[in-house]
Scaffold this motif. Structure first.
Motif, PDB file in Angstrom:
ATOM      1  N   VAL A  95       1.003  -1.354  -0.006  1.00  0.00           N
ATOM      2  CA  VAL A  95       0.017  -0.027   0.154  1.00  0.00           C
ATOM      3  C   VAL A  95       0.806   1.085  -0.074  1.00  0.00           C
ATOM      4  O   VAL A  95       1.518   1.623   1.047  1.00  0.00           O
ATOM      5  N   GLN A  96       0.964   1.851  -1.124  1.00  0.00           N
ATOM      6  CA  GLN A  96       1.612   2.959  -1.194  1.00  0.00           C
ATOM      7  C   GLN A  96       0.957   4.230  -1.630  1.00  0.00           C
ATOM      8  O   GLN A  96      -0.321   4.119  -2.058  1.00  0.00           O
ATOM      9  N   THR A  97       1.008   5.271  -1.247  1.00  0.00           N
ATOM     10  CA  THR A  97       0.378   6.594  -1.633  1.00  0.00           C
ATOM     11  C   THR A  97       1.387   7.746  -1.816  1.00  0.00           C
ATOM     12  O   THR A  97       2.300   7.883  -1.309  1.00  0.00           O
ATOM     13  N   HIS A  98       0.821   8.730  -2.708  1.00  0.00           N
ATOM     14  CA  HIS A  98       1.645   9.886  -2.964  1.00  0.00           C
ATOM     15  C   HIS A  98       1.248  10.687  -1.761  1.00  0.00           C
ATOM     16  O   HIS A  98       0.188  10.923  -1.368  1.00  0.00           O
ATOM     17  N   MET A  99       2.335  11.415  -1.083  1.00  0.00           N
ATOM     18  CA  MET A  99       2.016  12.190  -0.116  1.00  0.00           C
ATOM     19  C   MET A  99       2.974  13.443  -0.212  1.00  0.00           C
ATOM     20  O   MET A  99       4.195  13.531  -1.061  1.00  0.00           O
ATOM     21  N   PHE A 100       2.626  14.351   0.437  1.00  0.00           N
ATOM     22  CA  PHE A 100       3.552  15.775   0.652  1.00  0.00           C
ATOM     23  C   PHE A 100       4.543  14.995   1.722  1.00  0.00           C
ATOM     24  O   PHE A 100       4.196  14.648   2.613  1.00  0.00           O
ATOM     25  N   MET A 101       5.744  15.511   1.760  1.00  0.00           N
ATOM     26  CA  MET A 101       6.619  15.383   2.738  1.00  0.00           C
ATOM     27  C   MET A 101       7.698  16.355   3.082  1.00  0.00           C
ATOM     28  O   MET A 101       7.978  17.185   2.324  1.00  0.00           O
ATOM     29  N   PHE A 102       7.885  16.527   4.180  1.00  0.00           N
ATOM     30  CA  PHE A 102       8.795  17.286   5.147  1.00  0.00           C
ATOM     31  C   PHE A 102      10.305  16.351   4.846  1.00  0.00           C
ATOM     32  O   PHE A 102      10.434  15.357   5.224  1.00  0.00           O
ATOM     33  N   ASN A 103      11.179  16.856   4.103  1.00  0.00           N
ATOM     34  CA  ASN A 103      12.778  16.297   4.056  1.00  0.00           C
ATOM     35  C   ASN A 103      12.436  15.152   3.506  1.00  0.00           C
ATOM     36  O   ASN A 103      12.978  13.678   4.210  1.00  0.00           O
ATOM     37  N   LYS A 104      11.423  14.491   2.713  1.00  0.00           N
ATOM     38  CA  LYS A 104      11.267  13.111   2.075  1.00  0.00           C
ATOM     39  C   LYS A 104      10.821  12.102   2.923  1.00  0.00           C
ATOM     40  O   LYS A 104      11.165  10.823   3.014  1.00  0.00           O
ATOM     41  N   SER A 105      10.318  12.672   4.246  1.00  0.00           N
ATOM     42  CA  SER A 105       9.837  11.539   5.153  1.00  0.00           C
ATOM     43  C   SER A 105       8.520  11.898   5.682  1.00  0.00           C
ATOM     44  O   SER A 105       8.126  12.993   5.714  1.00  0.00           O
ATOM     45  N   TYR A 106       7.829  10.813   6.060  1.00  0.00           N
ATOM     46  CA  TYR A 106       6.468  11.006   6.662  1.00  0.00           C
ATOM     47  C   TYR A 106       6.436  10.173   8.010  1.00  0.00           C
ATOM     48  O   TYR A 106       6.551   8.948   8.003  1.00  0.00           O
ATOM     49  N   PRO A 107       6.141  10.745   9.267  1.00  0.00           N
ATOM     50  CA  PRO A 107       6.134  12.072   9.368  1.00  0.00           C
ATOM     51  C   PRO A 107       7.528  12.797   9.340  1.00  0.00           C
ATOM     52  O   PRO A 107       8.498  12.427   8.973  1.00  0.00           O
ATOM     53  N   GLY A 108       7.594  14.111   9.134  1.00  0.00           N
ATOM     54  CA  GLY A 108       8.740  15.010   9.064  1.00  0.00           C
ATOM     55  C   GLY A 108       9.728  14.669  10.050  1.00  0.00           C
ATOM     56  O   GLY A 108       9.434  14.253  11.039  1.00  0.00           O
ATOM     57  N   PRO A 109      10.989  15.339   9.890  1.00  0.00           N
ATOM     58  CA  PRO A 109      11.965  15.203  10.998  1.00  0.00           C
ATOM     59  C   PRO A 109      11.484  15.747  12.317  1.00  0.00           C
ATOM     60  O   PRO A 109      10.913  16.876  12.398  1.00  0.00           O
ATOM     61  N   GLU A 110      11.968  14.941  13.454  1.00  0.00           N
ATOM     62  CA  GLU A 110      11.681  15.585  14.727  1.00  0.00           C
ATOM     63  C   GLU A 110      12.658  16.664  15.098  1.00  0.00           C
ATOM     64  O   GLU A 110      13.625  16.633  14.751  1.00  0.00           O
ATOM     65  N   ILE A 111      11.979  17.976  15.475  1.00  0.00           N
ATOM     66  CA  ILE A 111      12.663  18.725  15.970  1.00  0.00           C
ATOM     67  C   ILE A 111      12.971  19.071  17.314  1.00  0.00           C
ATOM     68  O   ILE A 111      11.818  18.798  18.067  1.00  0.00           O
ATOM     69  N   ARG A 112      13.955  19.055  17.970  1.00  0.00           N
ATOM     70  CA  ARG A 112      14.144  18.879  19.350  1.00  0.00           C
ATOM     71  C   ARG A 112      15.186  19.890  19.731  1.00  0.00           C
ATOM     72  O   ARG A 112      16.391  19.971  19.459  1.00  0.00           O
ATOM     73  N   VAL A 113      14.587  20.863  20.563  1.00  0.00           N
ATOM     74  CA  VAL A 113      15.629  22.022  21.199  1.00  0.00           C
ATOM     75  C   VAL A 113      15.294  22.376  22.525  1.00  0.00           C
ATOM     76  O   VAL A 113      14.279  21.795  23.268  1.00  0.00           O
ATOM     77  N   LYS A 114      16.110  23.113  23.381  1.00  0.00           N
ATOM     78  CA  LYS A 114      16.053  23.556  24.767  1.00  0.00           C
ATOM     79  C   LYS A 114      15.069  24.715  24.689  1.00  0.00           C
ATOM     80  O   LYS A 114      14.954  25.541  23.698  1.00  0.00           O
ATOM     81  N   GLU A 115      14.063  24.813  25.756  1.00  0.00           N
ATOM     82  CA  GLU A 115      13.568  26.104  25.969  1.00  0.00           C
ATOM     83  C   GLU A 115      14.286  27.160  25.781  1.00  0.00           C
ATOM     84  O   GLU A 115      15.210  27.298  26.477  1.00  0.00           O
ATOM     85  N   GLY A 116      13.787  28.318  25.143  1.00  0.00           N
ATOM     86  CA  GLY A 116      14.638  29.500  25.218  1.00  0.00           C
ATOM     87  C   GLY A 116      15.557  29.653  23.897  1.00  0.00           C
ATOM     88  O   GLY A 116      15.939  30.712  23.731  1.00  0.00           O
ATOM     89  N   ASP A 117      15.758  28.333  23.466  1.00  0.00           N
ATOM     90  CA  ASP A 117      16.391  28.595  22.502  1.00  0.00           C
ATOM     91  C   ASP A 117      15.916  29.098  21.027  1.00  0.00           C
ATOM     92  O   ASP A 117      14.762  29.243  21.172  1.00  0.00           O
ATOM     93  N   TRP A 118      16.778  29.662  20.154  1.00  0.00           N
ATOM     94  CA  TRP A 118      16.082  30.079  18.946  1.00  0.00           C
ATOM     95  C   TRP A 118      16.066  29.056  17.906  1.00  0.00           C
ATOM     96  O   TRP A 118      17.009  28.396  17.778  1.00  0.00           O
ATOM     97  N   VAL A 119      15.021  29.277  17.100  1.00  0.00           N
ATOM     98  CA  VAL A 119      14.871  28.035  16.082  1.00  0.00           C
ATOM     99  C   VAL A 119      14.575  28.732  14.680  1.00  0.00           C
ATOM    100  O   VAL A 119      13.859  29.571  14.653  1.00  0.00           O
ATOM    101  N   GLN A 120      15.667  28.419  13.799  1.00  0.00           N
ATOM    102  CA  GLN A 120      15.445  29.078  12.425  1.00  0.00           C
ATOM    103  C   GLN A 120      15.192  28.021  11.458  1.00  0.00           C
ATOM    104  O   GLN A 120      15.956  27.014  11.336  1.00  0.00           O
ATOM    105  N   VAL A 121      13.900  27.930  10.684  1.00  0.00           N
ATOM    106  CA  VAL A 121      13.806  26.766   9.674  1.00  0.00           C
ATOM    107  C   VAL A 121      13.600  27.391   8.260  1.00  0.00           C
ATOM    108  O   VAL A 121      12.849  28.393   8.117  1.00  0.00           O
TER     109      VAL A 121
END
Ligand SMILES: [Cu+2]
Lengths: 419, 405
Positions: A95-121
């Motif tokens: 069972v394959q399906t066409h999907m939109f993907m963040f960085n070619k993966s579903y779900p997208g990559p996990e973003i993990r940061v410390k509170e108070g840090d700045w994140v630029q995407v």
């Protein structure tokens, strides 16, 4: 589960996280673990826990940092490049399906940061459709909220958009595309976003753990996604071609997309022949969305990844409702602690064995290794434990004791996988 | 066992119960995977016609009503995914013919009854369906068979009673493609031999090969050449009726003014038939099988405010001449207008005129010209139930990796 490449083997990603965690925990964990493991009883569980918040602070919902601040020199900025493409995703074999993907993966990559840090995407759109990213649960400045035609123009094909925000508040959050959310989020554009507390983690302090898992719960109507995606791709392909023709660029304007600046403009367009989609519905009424696949981190049972545990071990599981349906996650043979909701610690942990997870919410639970064996963990709304209407399947996985054999469970007699 | 289940599933919805009983595993949500996709598609078309005495548009020798519902059709299809990704389907359909005094079931011509197997690179089909020669280009006249003498490759075996015989036949075809854009169709046909001029009364009386290009369906109003094709067909006409008739044909669509709102396009079909010795035209069948050269051209203006088709006007013309019959030629013209009243539901009107040289008139009941004015309503609709299969040539499949769903 669910870190960099959920579709692939996650064990490496977990391993790295495990190491990081180990640094701060110290010996105590191991001792508690052993106590559990050897006695197999709750001997140590009766100690009173005083460090859990309990007290109520009316200002707790205030952002820890002013959301409209800008980064100051020297402050740490985590930079992530995220690209949106269309790709093939396999839910279960065959069972394959066409999907939109963040960085070619579903779900997208996990973003993990410390509170108070700045994140630029840096969001780069190389699909033929429009996208944004909404940072669900994060107290961002409004311009970074990712609502198309609300807080920003949607990011067009081959365009880039730079998001910049401060990671707050701490906890389990997620991110998703906010363009035509019914399609785009369902069709793949969702990922976990973990903000680790700056202060020592209350959950860690109370339930020392080494391993944690992220489970993004979602569901998919393969027919809806296929049909809608085809329409979107069609429009995208047309727009791409129209960019090369002055005549067609004049023809193609926001009104053709159904974009209007005001109600008045919309009403006027209808008078002049604009036919809104609800009037043009092809089948009289639109087809209701009826999901036929239910997934944990993009996979349906039996392809879901198991949760591994040992006797005496605590594991933290971050449940993220990344779809549009409620789910009722039930664990066999155990009670667990519901410790955080939508990122923040509850006033006090709540003991349960079935936890409702409503769309848009996140719940953190702590499972304690108290009953060796192989246990089902699944949505108890059993429509969701099917693959295309056939049971078993869907939103189901196993809690597996690595030391079950030592504990006398004859695991060879257990069929771990069926389809 | 499983093969049987599949066959039952395709044949009839009523048999599904038996199919699901054959399934021994527990099935809390019953039957769903055994239900094929079901599609119903059709076209309702009725017009009030004025002045039709002269056999306009290839309409044949039968009696005709001024209240004309011919070309109304209804088709029913079932489709299912195969174990390894291919798709199997069966389609059954009927189309109304244009004979006013033909009641009691004779008013429906079965135009579709075929089984089809398709995968990424190959498609095989067998049964009654559109003749491959009728697939190159479709013209924007109200009915498929308006000006059929020019807009279709004619069936040399037809007696002319029903123009449907030019457009539908019994076919066994194999289609190979590259990139789902270029298609080669190798086929054998039994074209309906109502005139009884074929070499034998059964079997295959026509073989051919055709090539077709189809662009991305998202770009049909934008590509300069969204589709075109050509082919050759050899039809085994009995020696006593002039012998084998061969035809070369080719055509396509040219977007003169591409666009989403204002669009102007041109359609073309040209054909040359040769090899048959017929040299007088006394019956309609003679006019179909005698060697001839013909061309059809159609200019269409489509207006789609806000990107949604609202109206179109088309001028279609055709002309032909016979190479072995002196002074035999004809031409026809139709001006057609359609206005959308709702999704798929149109007001339609058309004025058509045809003129034939004197060498042809005896075949057309003595009429040298024909004129018709028509007003009516048309409703094109389609609905899919138990959907599990998408179009093979979806924009997503064409631009990204193909998946057979
Ligand atoms: Cu999107």
């Amino acid at each position: 589960m669910g870190k960099d490449k959920p579709s692939d083997n996650n064990k490496e990603a977990l391993g790295r996280r495990e190491l990081l965690k180990l640094g701060g925990i110290g010996l105590g964990t191991g001792l508690i673990g052993n106590a559990f493991g050897q006695s197999g009883q709750k001997a140590a569980a009766h100690q009173q826990v005083s460090q859990w918040p309990g007290a109520f602070d009316p200002q707790e919902t205030h952002p820890p940092y002013p959301p409209r601040d800008r980064p100051k020199p020297g402050e740490k900025i985590h930079v992530h490049d995220i690209e949106v493409t269309i790709g093939l995703h396999e839910i279960v074999p065959g069972v394959q399906t066409h999907m939109f993907m963040f960085n070619k993966s579903y779900p997208g990559p996990e973003i993990r940061v410390k509170e108070g840090d700045w994140v630029q995407v840096n969001l780069k759109n190389t699909s033929p459709e429009f996208h944004t990213i909404h940072w669900h649960g994060i107290m961002v400045p409004m311009e970074m909220d990712g609502v198309p035609l609300g807080t920003q123009w949607p990011v067009a094909p081959n365009q880039e958009f730079r998001y910049l925000w401060r990671a707050q508040p701490a906890g389990t959050h997620f991110y998703h595309c906010h363009v035509m959310t019914t399609l785009h989020q369902q069709a793949g554009l969702v990922g976990s976003l973990i903000v680790e507390p700056k202060e020592p983690d209350i959950v860690q302090k109370t339930f020392p753990y080494k391993r944690e898992y992220t489970m993004i719960l979602s569901e998919l109507d393969t027919n809806f996604v296929r049909n809608m995606m085809s329409e979107m791709v069609e429009m995208g392909v047309q727009m791409e071609r129209m960019n090369h023709s002055a005549k067609m660029m004049r023809e193609m304007n926001g009104k053709m997309m159904g974009w209007f600046k005001s109600k008045e403009e919309f009403v006027k367009a209808v008078k002049n022949g604009y036919i809104p989609p609800y009037l043009a519905a092809r089948t009289g009424t639109a087809m209701p969305i009826t999901p036929n696949y239910f997934m944990i981190n993009g996979k349906s049972y039996p392809m879901t990844d198991p949760l591994m545990i040992r006797r005496g071990e605590n594991i933290r599981v971050r449940l993220i409702a990344g779809g549009f349906m409620p789910h009722f996650i039930h664990l066999h043979g155990h009670d667990f602690w519901h410790v955080c909701q939508d990122g923040s610690p509850l006033a006090t942990p709540v003991r349960m064995n079935t936890i409702p997870i409503y769309p848009g919410t996140t719940s953190d639970i702590v499972i304690q290794g108290t009953n060796p064996g192989f246990w089902h963990l699944h949505d108890h709304s059993d429509l969701a434990t099917t693959n295309n209407g056939q049971h078993p399947g869907g939103m189901m996985t196993m809690l597996m004791y690595e030391d079950a054999r030592e504990a006398g469970v004859k695991w060879e007699e257990v069929i771990a996988i069926s389809s | 066992m499983k093969i049987q289940i599949n066959r039952i599933g395709i044949l009839a919805a009523g048999a599904l119960t038996a199919a699901s009983q054959a399934q021994t595993q527990q099935n809390p949500v019953q039957q769903i995977s055994l239900q094929p996709q079901i599609e119903i598609a059709g076209s309702g078309l009725a017009t009030l016609d004025f002045g039709r005495e002269g056999m306009f548009g290839g309409r044949g020798i039968g009696s005709r009503s001024q209240i004309n519902f011919s070309d109304s059709s209804l088709s029913f299809g079932v489709a299912q995914r195969m174990y390894r990704g291919a798709i199997g389907s069966f389609t059954l359909g009927g189309i109304a013919i244009d004979e006013a005094n033909n009641g009691h079931g004779k008013q429906i011509f079965m135009h579709q009854a075929f089984a089809d197997f398709q995968e990424l690179r190959f498609e095989g089909y067998i049964g009654r369906t559109n003749t491959p020669t009728a697939q190159i280009v479709a013209f924007p006249t109200i009915r498929e068979d308006d000006l059929v003498d020019y807009t279709s490759v004619l069936n040399p075996f037809s007696n002319g009673a029903n123009p449907e015989e030019h457009r539908y036949s019994n076919v066994a075809g194999a289609v190979f493609n590259s990139g789902l854009h270029h298609f080669v169709n190798v086929h054998a046909q039994h074209q309906i031999d109502s005139a009884g001029v074929g070499q034998s009364d059964t079997g295959l009386n026509s073989v051919g090969i055709s090539f077709q290009y189809e662009g991305n369906p998202a770009l049909t109003t934008i590509d300069r050449f969204p589709s075109f094709g050509f082919g050759v067909e050899s039809r085994a006409v009995n020696k006593s009726f002039g012998g084998t008739s061969n035809v070369f044909y080719g055509g396509g669509v040219l977007n003169l003014q591409p666009g989403l709102v204002d669009k102007l396009d041109l359609r073309l079909l040209g054909q040359v038939s040769f090899g048959n010795d017929t040299n007088t035209l006394t019956t309609l069948n003679d006019t179909y099988r005698a060697d001839q050269e013909s061309i059809a051209l159609s200019l269409r203006k489509l207006y789609s405010p806000f990107g949604k088709p609202a109206s179109q006007i088309a001028l279609t013309t055709g002309m032909k001449r016979y190479s072995k019959v002196p002074n035999a030629n004809s031409y026809g013209v139709a001006l057609s207008y359609g206005k959308s009243l709702g999704q798929g539901f149109d007001f339609v009107s058309q004025i058509g005129y045809e003129r034939r040289s004197s060498a042809m008139t005896s075949a057309f009941g003595g009429h040298s010209d024909a004129m018709v004015l028509q007003f009516g309503l048309s409703f094109n609709f389609g609905s899919t139930f138990n959907q599990s299969i998408g179009p093979r040539r979806s924009p997503t499949n064409l631009l990204h990796q193909y998946i057979p769903n």
